[in-house]
Design an enzyme around this catalytic site. Sequence first.
Site, PDB file in Angstrom:
ATOM      1  N   PRO A   1      22.409  79.738  70.752  1.00 46.91           N
ATOM      2  CA  PRO A   1      22.804  78.652  71.669  1.00 46.91           C
ATOM      3  C   PRO A   1      23.717  79.181  72.769  1.00 46.91           C
ATOM      4  CG  PRO A   1      23.464  78.159  69.388  1.00 46.91           C
ATOM      5  CD  PRO A   1      22.920  79.548  69.400  1.00 46.91           C
ATOM      6  N   GLU A   2      23.379  78.863  73.987  1.00 48.72           N
ATOM      7  CA  GLU A   2      24.213  79.260  75.110  1.00 48.72           C
ATOM      8  C   GLU A   2      25.012  78.049  75.588  1.00 48.72           C
ATOM      9  OE1 GLU A   2      22.987  81.855  78.108  1.00 48.72           O
ATOM     10  OE2 GLU A   2      21.487  82.878  76.913  1.00 48.72           O
TER      11      GLU A   2
ATOM     12  N   LYS B   1      31.712  78.921  74.578  1.00 49.14           N
ATOM     13  CA  LYS B   1      30.645  78.555  73.640  1.00 49.14           C
ATOM     14  C   LYS B   1      31.221  77.980  72.345  1.00 49.14           C
ATOM     15  CE  LYS B   1      27.566  82.179  75.221  1.00 49.14           C
ATOM     16  NZ  LYS B   1      26.734  83.293  74.783  1.00 49.14           N
TER      17      LYS B   1
ATOM     18  N   ARG C   1      22.264  82.451  59.150  1.00 47.23           N
ATOM     19  CA  ARG C   1      22.581  83.866  59.350  1.00 47.23           C
ATOM     20  C   ARG C   1      24.077  84.169  59.354  1.00 47.23           C
ATOM     21  NH1 ARG C   1      18.870  86.415  63.843  1.00 47.23           N
ATOM     22  NH2 ARG C   1      19.919  88.279  63.090  1.00 47.23           N
TER      23      ARG C   1
ATOM     24  N   ARG D   1      20.722  94.734  76.053  1.00 47.05           N
ATOM     25  CA  ARG D   1      20.113  93.414  76.207  1.00 47.05           C
ATOM     26  C   ARG D   1      18.949  93.491  77.197  1.00 47.05           C
ATOM     27  NH1 ARG D   1      24.071  89.447  75.060  1.00 47.05           N
ATOM     28  NH2 ARG D   1      22.265  88.114  74.748  1.00 47.05           N
TER      29      ARG D   1
END
Length: 289
Positions: free
Chosen positions: A2-3, A59, A134, A279
């Site tokens: 999630p950003e 975040k 996770r 990335r």
Amino acid sequence: MPELPEVETIARGLDKRVAGDTLESVWISSRKQPLKSPADVIATTLEGKRIVRVHRAGKHILFDLEGQARPEKGRLVDRGQPRPAASLPTSQWIVHLGMTGSMVVCEPVAAIAKHTHLIARLASGRELRFIDPRMFGKLSVHLHPGGFDPGGVEPLEVSEGQFIELFRGRKTPIKSALLNQKLLRGVGNIYADESLFRAGIRPRRRAAAVTREQLGRLHSAVREVLREAIALGGSSISDYVDVDGEEGFFQLQHRVYGRESEPCLVCRTPIRRIVLAGRSSHYCPKCQK
Ligand SMILES: [Zn+2]
């Protein structure tokens, strides 16, 4: 993962559903990984507190809590003289969803999902649950007045002048600077690629080599991309559940992210993918200089 737009959407959804409610009791699983504050400190900080507001910082999801710690059992409670509001302890519950974390507001009868790490029983009779398969998510509490500060500047609040100052003269690639949470908080990989495309800047360009004018364009692009994504309710690509346990959000149409070899939507040149600091980065070699 999630950003910022997803976290904003979740925080707004939670605020709508649980602000004003009280956290009556808290159960925390024995898994230690998600806990960044000791379990007993989280439990005593949350229990008996009213949720004033749920909002986002970077975040992180912040629950602003109000009320005194629950008195220990058997202790005499003086109900005659309530303490003035100003002396009430300020505390916040901080949730970071990590890669796969989610928060669900549900009835107590709802089946408890695997990997549920925290269940808070609300005075309204519902439950607020934190689930994270996770375990990259984090749960903590912040007890100091003044509120939790994750560092960096909020990208939706940064002025153009402030933005230019943040990036001017940096020797790192502009994309790495955009992802540096100490500068701007909450801009992740997808939105960094999308913003750079809209601003016409290649991800590998050194920040120091980006002109003031281009930084000005990037400032507008970052805010535009984040605002559009928030308006759509976030655009996470992973399996993702909102506060009601409903899956899926509308996707912001990615113009470069995840579109390697596909034609650029502006000039038809195939989109290129490079790896920058581990990335994936996507850009149009013609539209971005
Ligand atoms: Zn192009």
